[in-house]
Design a protein around this motif. Sequence first.
Motif, PDB file in Angstrom:
ATOM      1  N   GLY A 208       0.804  -1.229   0.000  1.00  0.00           N
ATOM      2  CA  GLY A 208       0.000   0.000   0.000  1.00  0.00           C
ATOM      3  C   GLY A 208       0.830   1.268   0.000  1.00  0.00           C
ATOM      4  O   GLY A 208       0.294   2.365   0.177  1.00  0.00           O
ATOM      5  N   SER A 209       2.152   1.134  -0.222  1.00  0.00           N
ATOM      6  CA  SER A 209       3.000   2.337  -0.199  1.00  0.00           C
ATOM      7  C   SER A 209       3.050   3.037  -1.554  1.00  0.00           C
ATOM      8  O   SER A 209       3.556   4.156  -1.669  1.00  0.00           O
ATOM      9  CB  SER A 209       4.434   1.967   0.233  1.00  0.00           C
ATOM     10  N   GLN A 210       2.518   2.366  -2.620  1.00  0.00           N
ATOM     11  CA  GLN A 210       2.492   3.027  -3.924  1.00  0.00           C
ATOM     12  C   GLN A 210       1.551   4.238  -3.850  1.00  0.00           C
ATOM     13  O   GLN A 210       0.607   4.254  -3.075  1.00  0.00           O
ATOM     14  CB  GLN A 210       2.081   2.057  -5.044  1.00  0.00           C
ATOM     15  N   THR A 211       1.844   5.253  -4.645  1.00  0.00           N
ATOM     16  CA  THR A 211       1.098   6.505  -4.526  1.00  0.00           C
ATOM     17  C   THR A 211       0.236   6.771  -5.759  1.00  0.00           C
ATOM     18  O   THR A 211       0.527   6.321  -6.856  1.00  0.00           O
ATOM     19  CB  THR A 211       2.047   7.704  -4.336  1.00  0.00           C
ATOM     20  N   ARG A 212      -0.836   7.519  -5.505  1.00  0.00           N
ATOM     21  CA  ARG A 212      -1.698   8.012  -6.578  1.00  0.00           C
ATOM     22  C   ARG A 212      -2.125   9.439  -6.214  1.00  0.00           C
ATOM     23  O   ARG A 212      -2.060   9.849  -5.060  1.00  0.00           O
ATOM     24  CB  ARG A 212      -2.951   7.136  -6.745  1.00  0.00           C
ATOM     25  N   SER A 213      -2.592  10.153  -7.226  1.00  0.00           N
ATOM     26  CA  SER A 213      -3.111  11.504  -7.029  1.00  0.00           C
ATOM     27  C   SER A 213      -4.546  11.484  -7.535  1.00  0.00           C
ATOM     28  O   SER A 213      -4.791  11.054  -8.658  1.00  0.00           O
ATOM     29  CB  SER A 213      -2.281  12.513  -7.827  1.00  0.00           C
ATOM     30  N   PHE A 214      -5.489  11.944  -6.726  1.00  0.00           N
ATOM     31  CA  PHE A 214      -6.910  11.751  -7.031  1.00  0.00           C
ATOM     32  C   PHE A 214      -7.583  13.088  -7.347  1.00  0.00           C
ATOM     33  O   PHE A 214      -7.607  13.999  -6.524  1.00  0.00           O
ATOM     34  CB  PHE A 214      -7.618  11.081  -5.848  1.00  0.00           C
ATOM     35  N   CYS A 215      -8.136  13.175  -8.561  1.00  0.00           N
ATOM     36  CA  CYS A 215      -8.800  14.402  -9.024  1.00  0.00           C
ATOM     37  C   CYS A 215     -10.308  14.169  -9.063  1.00  0.00           C
ATOM     38  O   CYS A 215     -10.772  13.170  -9.620  1.00  0.00           O
ATOM     39  CB  CYS A 215      -8.273  14.765 -10.414  1.00  0.00           C
ATOM     40  N   TYR A 216     -11.063  15.081  -8.487  1.00  0.00           N
ATOM     41  CA  TYR A 216     -12.525  14.939  -8.472  1.00  0.00           C
ATOM     42  C   TYR A 216     -13.105  15.267  -9.844  1.00  0.00           C
ATOM     43  O   TYR A 216     -12.606  16.143 -10.547  1.00  0.00           O
ATOM     44  CB  TYR A 216     -13.129  15.842  -7.402  1.00  0.00           C
ATOM     45  N   ARG A 217     -14.177  14.580 -10.198  1.00  0.00           N
ATOM     46  CA  ARG A 217     -14.715  14.654 -11.570  1.00  0.00           C
ATOM     47  C   ARG A 217     -15.094  16.069 -11.999  1.00  0.00           C
ATOM     48  O   ARG A 217     -14.895  16.435 -13.157  1.00  0.00           O
ATOM     49  CB  ARG A 217     -15.914  13.700 -11.714  1.00  0.00           C
ATOM     50  N   ASP A 218     -15.621  16.917 -11.095  1.00  0.00           N
ATOM     51  CA  ASP A 218     -16.022  18.280 -11.491  1.00  0.00           C
ATOM     52  C   ASP A 218     -14.816  19.095 -11.945  1.00  0.00           C
ATOM     53  O   ASP A 218     -14.891  19.868 -12.904  1.00  0.00           O
ATOM     54  CB  ASP A 218     -16.718  18.999 -10.327  1.00  0.00           C
ATOM     55  N   ASP A 219     -13.706  18.933 -11.223  1.00  0.00           N
ATOM     56  CA  ASP A 219     -12.480  19.641 -11.603  1.00  0.00           C
ATOM     57  C   ASP A 219     -12.013  19.195 -12.983  1.00  0.00           C
ATOM     58  O   ASP A 219     -11.597  20.006 -13.814  1.00  0.00           O
ATOM     59  CB  ASP A 219     -11.375  19.367 -10.577  1.00  0.00           C
ATOM     60  N   LEU A 220     -12.093  17.891 -13.233  1.00  0.00           N
ATOM     61  CA  LEU A 220     -11.626  17.353 -14.512  1.00  0.00           C
ATOM     62  C   LEU A 220     -12.470  17.860 -15.681  1.00  0.00           C
ATOM     63  O   LEU A 220     -11.943  18.262 -16.716  1.00  0.00           O
ATOM     64  CB  LEU A 220     -11.637  15.829 -14.481  1.00  0.00           C
ATOM     65  N   VAL A 221     -13.799  17.839 -15.523  1.00  0.00           N
ATOM     66  CA  VAL A 221     -14.688  18.288 -16.606  1.00  0.00           C
ATOM     67  C   VAL A 221     -14.443  19.764 -16.909  1.00  0.00           C
ATOM     68  O   VAL A 221     -14.446  20.181 -18.068  1.00  0.00           O
ATOM     69  CB  VAL A 221     -16.163  18.006 -16.239  1.00  0.00           C
ATOM     70  N   GLU A 222     -14.203  20.544 -15.873  1.00  0.00           N
ATOM     71  CA  GLU A 222     -13.878  21.964 -16.074  1.00  0.00           C
ATOM     72  C   GLU A 222     -12.615  22.105 -16.933  1.00  0.00           C
ATOM     73  O   GLU A 222     -12.558  22.949 -17.844  1.00  0.00           O
ATOM     74  CB  GLU A 222     -13.676  22.642 -14.713  1.00  0.00           C
ATOM     75  N   ALA A 223     -11.635  21.252 -16.689  1.00  0.00           N
ATOM     76  CA  ALA A 223     -10.394  21.290 -17.486  1.00  0.00           C
ATOM     77  C   ALA A 223     -10.663  20.915 -18.940  1.00  0.00           C
ATOM     78  O   ALA A 223     -10.073  21.499 -19.861  1.00  0.00           O
ATOM     79  CB  ALA A 223      -9.355  20.359 -16.864  1.00  0.00           C
ATOM     80  N   PHE A 224     -11.545  19.920 -19.179  1.00  0.00           N
ATOM     81  CA  PHE A 224     -11.940  19.564 -20.545  1.00  0.00           C
ATOM     82  C   PHE A 224     -12.446  20.805 -21.293  1.00  0.00           C
ATOM     83  O   PHE A 224     -12.024  21.091 -22.412  1.00  0.00           O
ATOM     84  CB  PHE A 224     -13.075  18.544 -20.529  1.00  0.00           C
ATOM     85  N   LEU A 225     -13.389  21.505 -20.667  1.00  0.00           N
ATOM     86  CA  LEU A 225     -14.034  22.659 -21.318  1.00  0.00           C
ATOM     87  C   LEU A 225     -13.008  23.764 -21.587  1.00  0.00           C
ATOM     88  O   LEU A 225     -13.024  24.394 -22.649  1.00  0.00           O
ATOM     89  CB  LEU A 225     -15.175  23.185 -20.451  1.00  0.00           C
TER      90      LEU A 225
END
Length: 320
Positions: A208-225
């Motif tokens: 469980g020491s491997q890392t990830r970065s978690f982005c919430y879907r609203d933030d991501l969709v805003e970046a798409f637009l």
Amino acid sequence: MAGKRVLVTGGAGFLGSHLCERLLQQGDFVLCVDNFFTGTRRNILHLLDDKRFELMRHDVTFPLYVEVDEIYNLACPASPIHYQFDPVQTTKTSVIGAINMLGLAKRVKAKILQASTSEVYGDPTVHPQPEEYWGNVNPFGIRACYDEGKRCAETLFFDYRRQHNLPIKIVRIFNTYGPRMHPNDGRVVSNFIVQALKGENITVYGDGSQTRSFCYRDDLVEAFLRAMATPREVTGPINIGNPKEFTIRQLAELVIELTASKSKIVEAPLPADDPKQRQPDIQKAKKLLAWTPTTELREGLVKTIAYFEDLLSQEGVNLH
């Protein structure tokens, strides 16, 4: 310009359905295309009565003849369980799907955005990952159908740009989560939440020491637009994700806390080619899109847990 005709492939999926929703909110006409391999009607049911929304069942590995102004190409299973189920079809969706959507964009002179992925970096030797990094991908491993399929799609996008002067945008999505994730997609956030809500042991791969970065879907969709709205000379690729890094064990502990679950954390062998670190360098997104994610992991998880609680209760699953 309001009232654009926008095609979203993979529009009934987790991210596609939220993108369709946002496009409708800003006054666009939306054609949602999906073959329902991982997308579901439930995700877009509430949009069907909107006169500016149209749903078409279609597989992007076959040509599509429609008239649109913009194309968001999101079609492709994005979780290991789903993309490894039929790896040949996964590669075809990324590569032939990209060719078909680029051909359509060329014919109708549409702007086109490719939803690429952080998986193009493979198991990175550079941390965090900037867009200039070429990656460390196993080309014949079990994840290659997705990793190399997406890498080839990016190649095609840039070749269409060079050969046909097509207005392209490429964004590389890092781990994203939120309501409407598929409950059985095998992704870490949905896995942990469903296991915790059912009171089952939470499975952590490795220690469980491997890392990830978690982005919430609203933030991501805003970046798409914002990416689609950039000037013609801005092509990307642009990393889209939350640079705040967490270990997988930290995520498991937070999910247990927020669900008040009695679940225990258990360890299982690490899957092949599983990246040890994943963190986006988002300097380009900040500069070119004036974008940074604003949703904290705790806040986003609360909303996601509420969605899964509702979903599981509808399906008659006993929680805890």
